[in-house]
Design a protein around this motif. Structure first.
Motif, PDB file in Angstrom:
ATOM      1  N   ALA A  60       6.486  -3.710  -0.324  1.00 43.85           N
ATOM      2  CA  ALA A  60       5.954  -2.198   0.194  1.00 43.85           C
ATOM      3  C   ALA A  60       4.217  -2.629   0.687  1.00 43.85           C
ATOM      4  O   ALA A  60       3.984  -2.042   1.861  1.00 43.85           O
ATOM      5  CB  ALA A  60       5.691  -1.500  -1.081  1.00 43.85           C
ATOM      6  N   ARG A  61       3.669  -3.509  -0.042  1.00 42.27           N
ATOM      7  CA  ARG A  61       2.101  -3.558   0.563  1.00 42.27           C
ATOM      8  C   ARG A  61       2.149  -4.663   1.734  1.00 42.27           C
ATOM      9  O   ARG A  61       0.788  -4.846   1.748  1.00 42.27           O
ATOM     10  CB  ARG A  61       1.504  -3.870  -0.938  1.00 42.27           C
ATOM     11  CG  ARG A  61       0.103  -2.998  -0.889  1.00 42.27           C
ATOM     12  CD  ARG A  61      -0.221  -2.489  -2.292  1.00 42.27           C
ATOM     13  NE  ARG A  61       0.575  -1.527  -2.384  1.00 42.27           N
ATOM     14  CZ  ARG A  61       0.816  -0.723  -3.656  1.00 42.27           C
ATOM     15  NH1 ARG A  61       0.311  -1.397  -4.771  1.00 42.27           N
ATOM     16  NH2 ARG A  61       1.452   0.287  -3.966  1.00 42.27           N
ATOM     17  N   ASP A  62       3.055  -5.266   1.815  1.00 41.44           N
ATOM     18  CA  ASP A  62       2.783  -6.490   2.690  1.00 41.44           C
ATOM     19  C   ASP A  62       2.632  -6.008   4.209  1.00 41.44           C
ATOM     20  O   ASP A  62       1.730  -6.569   4.832  1.00 41.44           O
ATOM     21  CB  ASP A  62       4.129  -7.227   2.880  1.00 41.44           C
ATOM     22  CG  ASP A  62       4.278  -8.283   1.828  1.00 41.44           C
ATOM     23  OD1 ASP A  62       3.413  -8.516   1.255  1.00 41.44           O
ATOM     24  OD2 ASP A  62       5.346  -8.570   1.729  1.00 41.44           O
ATOM     25  N   ALA A 105       4.903   2.767  -2.588  1.00 42.99           N
ATOM     26  CA  ALA A 105       5.800   1.575  -3.544  1.00 42.99           C
ATOM     27  C   ALA A 105       6.291   2.445  -4.721  1.00 42.99           C
ATOM     28  O   ALA A 105       6.725   1.886  -5.408  1.00 42.99           O
ATOM     29  CB  ALA A 105       4.785   0.563  -4.051  1.00 42.99           C
ATOM     30  N   ASN A 106       6.377   3.916  -4.772  1.00 43.87           N
ATOM     31  CA  ASN A 106       7.215   4.547  -5.689  1.00 43.87           C
ATOM     32  C   ASN A 106       6.743   4.178  -7.094  1.00 43.87           C
ATOM     33  O   ASN A 106       7.544   4.081  -8.069  1.00 43.87           O
ATOM     34  CB  ASN A 106       8.458   4.338  -5.600  1.00 43.87           C
ATOM     35  CG  ASN A 106       9.022   4.702  -4.165  1.00 43.87           C
ATOM     36  OD1 ASN A 106       8.462   5.509  -3.467  1.00 43.87           O
ATOM     37  ND2 ASN A 106      10.501   4.353  -3.901  1.00 43.87           N
ATOM     38  N   GLU A 107       5.214   3.906  -7.151  1.00 45.33           N
ATOM     39  CA  GLU A 107       4.608   3.749  -8.523  1.00 45.33           C
ATOM     40  C   GLU A 107       4.405   4.960  -9.166  1.00 45.33           C
ATOM     41  O   GLU A 107       4.517   6.214  -8.665  1.00 45.33           O
ATOM     42  CB  GLU A 107       3.587   2.828  -8.408  1.00 45.33           C
ATOM     43  CG  GLU A 107       3.661   1.565  -7.679  1.00 45.33           C
ATOM     44  CD  GLU A 107       2.658   0.920  -6.948  1.00 45.33           C
ATOM     45  OE1 GLU A 107       2.338  -0.383  -6.818  1.00 45.33           O
ATOM     46  OE2 GLU A 107       1.802   1.787  -6.515  1.00 45.33           O
ATOM     47  N   ASN A 108       3.849   4.707 -10.345  1.00 42.80           N
ATOM     48  CA  ASN A 108       3.322   6.138 -11.030  1.00 42.80           C
ATOM     49  C   ASN A 108       1.857   6.200 -10.770  1.00 42.80           C
ATOM     50  O   ASN A 108       1.079   5.342 -11.516  1.00 42.80           O
ATOM     51  CB  ASN A 108       3.823   5.974 -12.587  1.00 42.80           C
ATOM     52  CG  ASN A 108       3.161   7.264 -13.433  1.00 42.80           C
ATOM     53  OD1 ASN A 108       2.441   7.905 -12.938  1.00 42.80           O
ATOM     54  ND2 ASN A 108       3.742   7.236 -14.639  1.00 42.80           N
ATOM     55  N   ARG A 144       0.448  -0.468 -11.051  1.00 41.90           N
ATOM     56  CA  ARG A 144       0.719  -0.825  -9.435  1.00 41.90           C
ATOM     57  C   ARG A 144       1.281  -2.445  -9.521  1.00 41.90           C
ATOM     58  O   ARG A 144       0.981  -3.152 -10.352  1.00 41.90           O
ATOM     59  CB  ARG A 144      -0.681  -1.186  -8.888  1.00 41.90           C
ATOM     60  CG  ARG A 144      -1.521   0.182  -8.910  1.00 41.90           C
ATOM     61  CD  ARG A 144      -0.970   1.027  -7.712  1.00 41.90           C
ATOM     62  NE  ARG A 144      -1.647   2.412  -7.824  1.00 41.90           N
ATOM     63  CZ  ARG A 144      -1.142   3.422  -7.388  1.00 41.90           C
ATOM     64  NH1 ARG A 144       0.142   3.602  -6.584  1.00 41.90           N
ATOM     65  NH2 ARG A 144      -1.891   4.761  -7.192  1.00 41.90           N
ATOM     66  N   TYR A 145       2.127  -2.647  -8.508  1.00 46.68           N
ATOM     67  CA  TYR A 145       2.915  -3.810  -8.663  1.00 46.68           C
ATOM     68  C   TYR A 145       1.578  -5.030  -8.222  1.00 46.68           C
ATOM     69  O   TYR A 145       0.659  -4.785  -7.713  1.00 46.68           O
ATOM     70  CB  TYR A 145       3.721  -3.906  -7.241  1.00 46.68           C
ATOM     71  CG  TYR A 145       5.022  -3.375  -7.666  1.00 46.68           C
ATOM     72  CD1 TYR A 145       5.958  -3.756  -8.343  1.00 46.68           C
ATOM     73  CD2 TYR A 145       5.262  -2.011  -7.161  1.00 46.68           C
ATOM     74  CE1 TYR A 145       7.213  -3.206  -8.490  1.00 46.68           C
ATOM     75  CE2 TYR A 145       6.534  -1.318  -7.379  1.00 46.68           C
ATOM     76  CZ  TYR A 145       7.440  -1.936  -8.167  1.00 46.68           C
ATOM     77  OH  TYR A 145       8.628  -1.444  -8.507  1.00 46.68           O
ATOM     78  N   PRO A 146       2.148  -6.447  -8.755  1.00 45.94           N
ATOM     79  CA  PRO A 146       1.045  -7.535  -8.833  1.00 45.94           C
ATOM     80  C   PRO A 146       1.162  -7.913  -7.459  1.00 45.94           C
ATOM     81  O   PRO A 146       2.237  -7.552  -6.645  1.00 45.94           O
ATOM     82  CB  PRO A 146       1.484  -8.270 -10.050  1.00 45.94           C
ATOM     83  CG  PRO A 146       3.122  -7.968 -10.029  1.00 45.94           C
ATOM     84  CD  PRO A 146       3.410  -6.519  -9.774  1.00 45.94           C
ATOM     85  N   ASP A 147       0.284  -8.881  -7.351  1.00 46.10           N
ATOM     86  CA  ASP A 147       0.231  -9.686  -5.957  1.00 46.10           C
ATOM     87  C   ASP A 147       1.473 -10.702  -6.127  1.00 46.10           C
ATOM     88  O   ASP A 147       1.619 -11.539  -6.780  1.00 46.10           O
ATOM     89  CB  ASP A 147      -1.063 -10.681  -5.811  1.00 46.10           C
ATOM     90  CG  ASP A 147      -0.988 -11.765  -4.821  1.00 46.10           C
ATOM     91  OD1 ASP A 147      -0.142 -11.607  -3.943  1.00 46.10           O
ATOM     92  OD2 ASP A 147      -2.088 -12.308  -4.773  1.00 46.10           O
TER      93      ASP A 147
END
Ligand code: PMP
Length: 347
Positions: A21-23, A35-38, A50-53
């Motif tokens: 998503a963050r690319d 990114a459909n996170e909370n 959040r998703y990691p690197d």
């Protein structure tokens, strides 16, 4: 001549890397709804919402500094066991290709080969636990994609002759994997510095042994940028968690403590050799460049069970090829080693 395109699996050649998503967006923003996170947070004191690197750059820069290789030449996996699996999925077509293993050696190469439906060609080590070069040469055919070399080798403990390894690197047109999980305890130099010389070289290392982080699951593969780019296409996007990345980075700052333990482990290994060699229960101790000893005993099963009764667990390798009668014993703290020696002497 090594040609990466010849060795790669066909379908992998055609893949483009998964785009997370963050690319698409590389900068900083105040609101992330991509990114459909909370967005509220995590039920923890630290926010892991959040998703990691996916490329673990901070960790790679630190490793690059320590190892003396550019960060673009590093792959980080969920343990080096993940790197082994990624190697199979990058290079071996299931049902068609084969790999060469040199037993007795680390068991995951065989497990991963079987999971990926890749044929295993075994070329046993010689009686002095070195590579059988003519045997390896005879086993190679057009479908041989990988040769796994573990040095120092598990479970034998010895480092393999450097000239033999270089001979294979120079003459094999597939990928040579050198597993250096135990390199920190070895007198032999790492092959990491040879990456520019050999385009077909992959060196694996891990934070699970000398670095004392087996539970974190961090393993590394070092290779040409072209090979690392392939691994990045094949790996799951978020294969190393945020907590793992942060803790590994913190641990890598404590290199002096780790170097102290390495020195102590090597001293304890030598002490353990001299003490065990006095025992009549011990027939032979093989030379070790690792943090364990392969010890031939008068009765491996009997001693193993006798130690278990006293709460001491070693690894019984007596059923393994070339290891009849052998126990594999990790070098522990001075107290653990003294307790072990006393226990074996009472058998
Ligand atoms: N290679 C060798 C030779 C090993 O002995 C081990 C672990 N026993 C590994 C790799 C796996 O290491 P990791 O914990 O990084 O998956």
């Amino acid at each position: 001549m090594f040609d990466l395109n010849q060795v790669l699996r066909d379908n992998i050649k055609r893949l483009t890397p998964y785009s997370s998503a963050r690319d698409e967006f590389k900068g900083e923003a105040s609101i992330y709804l991509d990114a459909n996170e909370n967005s509220f947070g995590s039920p923890l004191p630290v926010n892991y919402n959040r998703y990691p690197d996916p490329m673990q750059w901070k960790l790679k820069y630190k490793l690059a500094d320590i190892k003396g290789v550019p960060p673009q030449n590093i792959f980080i996996g969920n343990g080096s066991d993940e790197a082994i699996d990624v190697l199979f999925r990058s290079f071996c077509t299931p049902g068609a290709d084969n790999v060469i293993l040199c037993p007795p050696t680390y068991g995951m190469y065989e497990v991963s080969a079987n999971i990926n439906d890749v044929t295993i060609r075994k070329v046993s080590l010689t009686d002095d636990f070195q590579l059988d070069l003519p045997g390896i040469e005879a086993a190679i055919d057009a479908n041989t994609k990988l040769i796994f070399i573990c040095s120092p080798n598990n479970p034998t403990g010895n480092a393999l002759n450097r000239d033999d390894i270089e001979m294979i690197l120079s003459n094999f047109d597939g990928v040579v994997v050198i597993d250096e999980a135990y390199i920190n305890f070895s007198r032999q130099r790492s092959f990491i510095q040879e990456l520019t010389e050999y385009p077909n070289l992959v060196v694996m290392q891990t934070l699970s042994k000398a670095w004392g982080l087996a539970a974190l699951r961090v393993g590394m593969a070092f290779a040409s940028e072209d090979i690392i780019n392939v691994f990045n296409k094949v790996k799951p996007p978020y294969n190393v968690g945020q907590a793992t990345q942060e803790l590994a980075l913190e641990a890598l700052g404590n290199i002096e403590q780790v170097n102290g333990w390495i020195k102590e482990t090597v001293q304890e290994r030598d002490l353990l050799v001299s003490r065990l060699s006095l025992l009549p229960q011990v027939l032979r101790i093989y030379p070790s460049d690792a943090n364990f000893l392969l010890v031939k005993t008068i009765d491996a099963n009997g001693i193993y069970n006798f130690l278990v009764e006293q709460g001491i667990i070693v690894r019984n390798r007596s059923k393994v090829e070339l290891c009849a009668g052998c126990l594999r014993i990790t070098v522990g703290t001075p107290h653990e080693n003294a307790t072990l020696v006393a226990a074996i002497s009472a058998f």
